[in-house]
Design an enzyme around this catalytic site. Structure first.
Site, PDB file in Angstrom:
ATOM      1  N   ASP A   1     -10.482 -26.568  58.730  1.00 47.02           N
ATOM      2  CA  ASP A   1      -9.735 -25.454  59.308  1.00 47.02           C
ATOM      3  C   ASP A   1      -8.288 -25.860  59.549  1.00 47.02           C
ATOM      4  O   ASP A   1      -8.000 -27.020  59.866  1.00 47.02           O
ATOM      5  CB  ASP A   1     -10.404 -25.041  60.627  1.00 47.02           C
ATOM      6  CG  ASP A   1      -9.998 -23.644  61.050  1.00 47.02           C
ATOM      7  OD1 ASP A   1      -9.353 -22.933  60.255  1.00 47.02           O
ATOM      8  OD2 ASP A   1     -10.322 -23.270  62.190  1.00 47.02           O
ATOM      9  N   GLY A   2      -7.405 -24.905  59.389  1.00 48.03           N
ATOM     10  CA  GLY A   2      -6.006 -25.126  59.743  1.00 48.03           C
ATOM     11  C   GLY A   2      -5.041 -25.107  58.566  1.00 48.03           C
ATOM     12  O   GLY A   2      -3.850 -25.381  58.750  1.00 48.03           O
TER      13      GLY A   2
ATOM     14  N   GLY B   1      -3.807 -22.532  56.962  1.00 51.71           N
ATOM     15  CA  GLY B   1      -2.795 -21.485  57.147  1.00 51.71           C
ATOM     16  C   GLY B   1      -1.737 -21.915  58.148  1.00 51.71           C
ATOM     17  O   GLY B   1      -0.527 -21.754  57.912  1.00 51.71           O
TER      18      GLY B   1
ATOM     19  N   HIS C   1      -3.601 -23.954  51.478  1.00 46.25           N
ATOM     20  CA  HIS C   1      -4.901 -24.101  50.808  1.00 46.25           C
ATOM     21  C   HIS C   1      -4.826 -25.154  49.700  1.00 46.25           C
ATOM     22  O   HIS C   1      -5.753 -25.925  49.489  1.00 46.25           O
ATOM     23  CB  HIS C   1      -5.372 -22.762  50.242  1.00 46.25           C
ATOM     24  CG  HIS C   1      -5.696 -21.754  51.311  1.00 46.25           C
ATOM     25  ND1 HIS C   1      -6.417 -22.079  52.435  1.00 46.25           N
ATOM     26  CD2 HIS C   1      -5.391 -20.436  51.438  1.00 46.25           C
ATOM     27  CE1 HIS C   1      -6.548 -20.999  53.204  1.00 46.25           C
ATOM     28  NE2 HIS C   1      -5.923 -19.992  52.623  1.00 46.25           N
TER      29      HIS C   1
ATOM     30  N   LEU D   1     -22.475 -40.757  46.629  1.00 50.24           N
ATOM     31  CA  LEU D   1     -22.312 -39.746  47.677  1.00 50.24           C
ATOM     32  C   LEU D   1     -22.866 -38.388  47.235  1.00 50.24           C
ATOM     33  O   LEU D   1     -22.602 -37.938  46.120  1.00 50.24           O
ATOM     34  CB  LEU D   1     -20.817 -39.594  47.993  1.00 50.24           C
ATOM     35  CG  LEU D   1     -20.448 -38.531  49.032  1.00 50.24           C
ATOM     36  CD1 LEU D   1     -20.755 -39.021  50.443  1.00 50.24           C
ATOM     37  CD2 LEU D   1     -18.982 -38.141  48.913  1.00 50.24           C
TER      38      LEU D   1
ATOM     39  N   LEU E   1     -18.591 -23.143  65.780  1.00 53.43           N
ATOM     40  CA  LEU E   1     -19.381 -23.532  64.617  1.00 53.43           C
ATOM     41  C   LEU E   1     -19.140 -22.567  63.455  1.00 53.43           C
ATOM     42  O   LEU E   1     -19.324 -22.937  62.286  1.00 53.43           O
ATOM     43  CB  LEU E   1     -20.867 -23.542  65.022  1.00 53.43           C
ATOM     44  CG  LEU E   1     -21.833 -24.429  64.273  1.00 53.43           C
ATOM     45  CD1 LEU E   1     -21.239 -25.789  63.955  1.00 53.43           C
ATOM     46  CD2 LEU E   1     -23.098 -24.597  65.075  1.00 53.43           C
TER      47      LEU E   1
END
Ligand code: IPE
Ligand code: MG
Length: 230
Positions: free
Chosen positions: A2-3, A5, A19, A113, A177
């Protein structure tokens, strides 16, 4: 993740710039997770609710998913990463579906992974789809239907092949969440980082892992007195 923008806005740039930088951060995160010995990493790339964003932003995010898979698949495979995409496939365009299938099939044998990309993913949607399949199964079994167990539900989720997360990290300082792994994160530890996602790197991962290491997990039980440092 998140973050993006806000990171772009603080630089006087459009959200799409954030993005794009966010994709770079995904690359760093995958590399750092592998180096830290993490075996499963799930990144929340596009939620079922993100369709409500402006059309051009949705287009950008779809484009970046294509860009990431197209550009990074060879390198991810060279690094032995096994890719899986979780979420509702039915809402996705043919070209994205094709890329997802290619990424999954090309990386299927990789033993490094496990990278889950949550795309068009929402936990409630995932649980609803799982319950729908279980109901069909129960109806088909008729009088022979066995009671539904927690394991039955887990096995129907998109994450059936992935153990429950030990740690959930959210960036940008938000403490929610947001419909991510609601069932699976029942006993996860949560770490909320003040960094915007495009700034995420191996140092921030270390910060989160150190915080995780300092927690005492009890899974609803109690901590034995001998384990409590006085
Ligand atoms: C995360 O950043 C983007 C996605 C994974 C969809 P945001 O787009 O939510 O950035 P903010 O919250 O507006 O800063
Ligand atoms: Mg956000």
């Amino acid at each position: 993740m998140d973050g993006n923008g806000r990171w772009a806005a603080s630089r006087g740039m459009p959200r799409s710039y954030g993005h794009k930088a966010g994709v770079e951060a995904v690359r760093r995160a995958v590399r750092a997770a592998g180096e830290a010995g993490i075996r499963y990493l799930t990144v929340y790339a596009f939620s079922s609710e993100n369709w409500s964003r402006p059309a051009d932003e949705v287009r950008d995010l779809m484009g970046l998913m294509k860009f990431f898979v197209t550009r990074d698949l060879a390198e991810l495979c060279a690094n032995n990463v096994h890719i899986r995409v979780i979420g509702d496939r039915s809402g996705l365009s043919q070209d994205i579906l094709g890329l997802i299938e290619t990424a999954e099939s090309r990386s299927r044998e990789n033993t490094g992974l496990k990278l889950n990309i949550a795309f068009n993913y929402g936990s409630r949607d995932e649980i609803t789809r799982a319950v729908g399949r279980l109901v069909e199964r129960q109806v088909a079994a008729g009088a022979q239907a066995a009671p539904i167990t927690e394991a039955d539900i887990s096995a129907q989720l998109d994450t059936a092949e992935t153990p429950d997360p030990d740690l959930v990290i959210r960036t940008s300082g938000e403490m929610r969440l947001s419909n991510f792994l609601l069932w699976q994160a029942a006993y996860a530890e949560f770490v909320f980082l003040p960094c915007m996602w495009p700034d995420f790197d191996s140092q921030w991962l270390r910060t989160a892992l150190d915080e995780y290491a300092s927690r005492t997990r009890r899974f609803g039980g109690v901590t034995a007195a001998k384990d409590i440092a006085l």
